[in-house]
Design a protein around this motif. Structure first.
Motif, short mmCIF file in Angstrom:
data_model
loop_
_atom_site.label_atom_id
_atom_site.label_comp_id
_atom_site.label_asym_id
_atom_site.label_seq_id
_atom_site.Cartn_x
_atom_site.Cartn_y
_atom_site.Cartn_z
N UNK A 53 80.13 15.77 11.85
CA UNK A 53 80.20 14.60 11.81
C UNK A 53 79.39 13.84 12.94
N UNK A 54 78.83 14.40 14.16
CA UNK A 54 77.82 13.89 14.93
C UNK A 54 76.70 14.01 14.10
N UNK A 55 76.05 14.97 13.48
CA UNK A 55 74.96 15.30 12.97
C UNK A 55 74.87 14.23 11.87
N UNK A 56 75.88 14.37 10.99
CA UNK A 56 75.81 13.49 9.74
C UNK A 56 75.46 11.96 9.89
N UNK A 57 76.17 11.47 10.96
CA UNK A 57 75.94 10.10 11.54
C UNK A 57 74.63 9.75 11.95
N UNK A 58 74.11 10.85 12.55
CA UNK A 58 72.70 10.67 13.13
C UNK A 58 71.73 10.66 12.12
N UNK A 59 71.73 11.64 11.14
CA UNK A 59 70.82 11.80 9.99
C UNK A 59 70.90 10.42 9.06
N UNK A 60 72.44 9.73 9.12
CA UNK A 60 72.23 8.75 7.96
C UNK A 60 71.64 7.37 8.65
N UNK A 61 71.70 7.52 10.11
CA UNK A 61 70.77 6.61 10.85
C UNK A 61 69.34 6.80 10.61
N UNK A 62 68.88 7.60 10.22
CA UNK A 62 67.52 7.83 9.93
C UNK A 62 66.74 8.68 11.18
N UNK A 63 67.92 9.31 11.60
CA UNK A 63 67.08 9.90 13.08
C UNK A 63 66.68 11.40 12.53
N UNK A 64 65.96 11.92 13.06
CA UNK A 64 65.18 13.47 13.00
C UNK A 64 65.93 14.47 14.21
N UNK A 65 66.64 15.32 13.49
CA UNK A 65 67.48 16.39 14.59
C UNK A 65 66.85 17.25 14.68
N UNK A 66 66.95 18.19 15.73
CA UNK A 66 66.91 19.51 15.94
C UNK A 66 68.21 19.91 16.83
N UNK A 124 64.21 20.15 13.03
CA UNK A 124 63.37 19.15 12.57
C UNK A 124 63.62 18.71 11.29
N UNK A 125 64.86 18.11 11.10
CA UNK A 125 65.33 17.68 9.86
C UNK A 125 65.66 16.27 9.96
N UNK A 126 65.04 15.37 8.79
CA UNK A 126 65.19 14.08 8.66
C UNK A 126 65.34 13.83 7.03
N UNK A 127 66.00 12.75 6.93
CA UNK A 127 66.22 12.47 5.43
C UNK A 127 64.78 11.60 5.07
N UNK A 128 64.41 11.91 3.89
CA UNK A 128 62.96 10.96 3.38
C UNK A 128 63.61 9.90 2.93
N UNK A 129 64.79 9.67 2.29
CA UNK A 129 65.64 8.75 1.94
C UNK A 129 66.78 8.39 2.56
#
Length: 292
Positions: A119-132, A142-147
């Motif tokens: 949940x924590x990672x999903x919500x961050x990715x959907x906010x457009x954040x880049x995560x490690x 170093x994952x982030x959504x292109x779209x």
């Protein structure tokens, strides 16, 4: 206003979804919920099809079992749905049925930890954040959504136990409760969710809606079908579960759940519902006008 929806049960073949979804849309149903029960129908594929076949109805998946998915894939699919159908997809995530997760080799030693990390990672990715992230289960480099989605995407947790309900308050944007939850259970769930929100310092955040399934049937054999399903689930002795009868009786049950703290009540037909298209029309056209 209390939200109102209906479930397309996966006991129906996937090819039946088109006519039910269109009936729901034409009747003005607010929400149509789908299930990803093992080993029946995929949640994202059926949600995408239902959204494409309709124009207005919101389509929920309740729920996606997180042991089956890498969180990056969940984020990609959620974002794609929201970009293609803005404001209409509803996604709930949960532990999954542990026996089913064991059958496919995905059972987690700590389902609560896995759900929190997801949940924590999903919500961050959907906010457009880049995560490690280097968690017990979720690992991202170093994952982030292109779209990413164009706007906020609520993430709902489908949970039952006290620890998981507190987790939902801390790490999700809403909570989905099963049809085994009586009105008193909704009150207790709200309390536990609020405890989780408070512990996480989220008391000033957006409202946290509670969605609950309510087993329902109409027609002369409705009471018998509801009793049989509650017995099969082992909850026949729990007071306040299920409703059978006409629109007035169903609306009164919905109001009891709303008074207990439910923001949306999703009417769940029995697995042997003989007329699923008629059921969604019944909810949208007859029950809706009796629920404030």
């Amino acid at each position: 206003m209390t939200g109102l929806g209906a479930v397309f049960r996966p006991q129906l073949a996937p090819e039946r979804l088109r006519s039910v979804a269109r009936a729901a849309d034409e009747a003005g149903l607010e929400e149509l919920w789908l299930w990803e029960d093992c080993f029946r129908e995929g949640g994202v594929s059926t949600a995408a099809a239902a959204l494409a076949w309709t124009e207005r109805v919101r389509v929920g998946v309740g729920l996606l079992p997180v042991p089956l998915r890498n969180v990056a894939l969940t984020a990609m699919e959620a974002s794609s749905l929201h970009r293609m159908f803005p404001g209409r997809p509803l996604l709930a995530l949960g532990h999954g049925v542990q026996d089913w997760m064991g059958q496919v080799g995905a059972r987690a030693e700590s389902p609560v930890t896995l759900l929190r990390e997801h949940l924590d990672a999903l919500r961050a990715l959907l906010r457009g954040e880049r995560l490690t992230v280097e968690g017990r289960y979720v690992r991202l480099d170093d994952v982030a959504l292109d779209w990413p989605p164009d706007g906020p995407v609520p993430v709902i947790a489908g949970v039952t136990g006290p620890r998981s309900l507190r987790l939902s308050g801390a790490s999700a944007d809403g909570t989905l409760l099963t049809a085994s939850t009586p009105p008193d259970g909704v009150r207790r769930a709200r309390q536990l969710v609020d405890e989780g929100r408070s512990a996480a310092g989220r008391t000033d955040a957006e409202p946290h809606p509670i969605v609950v399934y309510l087993l329902a049937a109409t027609g002369p054999d409705g009471p018998e079908r509801v009793r049989a399903e509650l017995a099969a689930e082992g909850v026949a002795s729990v007071p306040g579960l299920g409703v059978a009868g006409d629109a007035k009786a169903v609306a009164e049950a919905v109001r009891r759940y709303a008074e207990a703290g439910a923001d949306t009540v999703v009417l769940q037909p029995t697995g042997d519902e003989p007329d699923p298209e008629g059921f969604v029309r019944f909810v949208a056209e007859e029950v809706r006008q009796l629920v404030p």
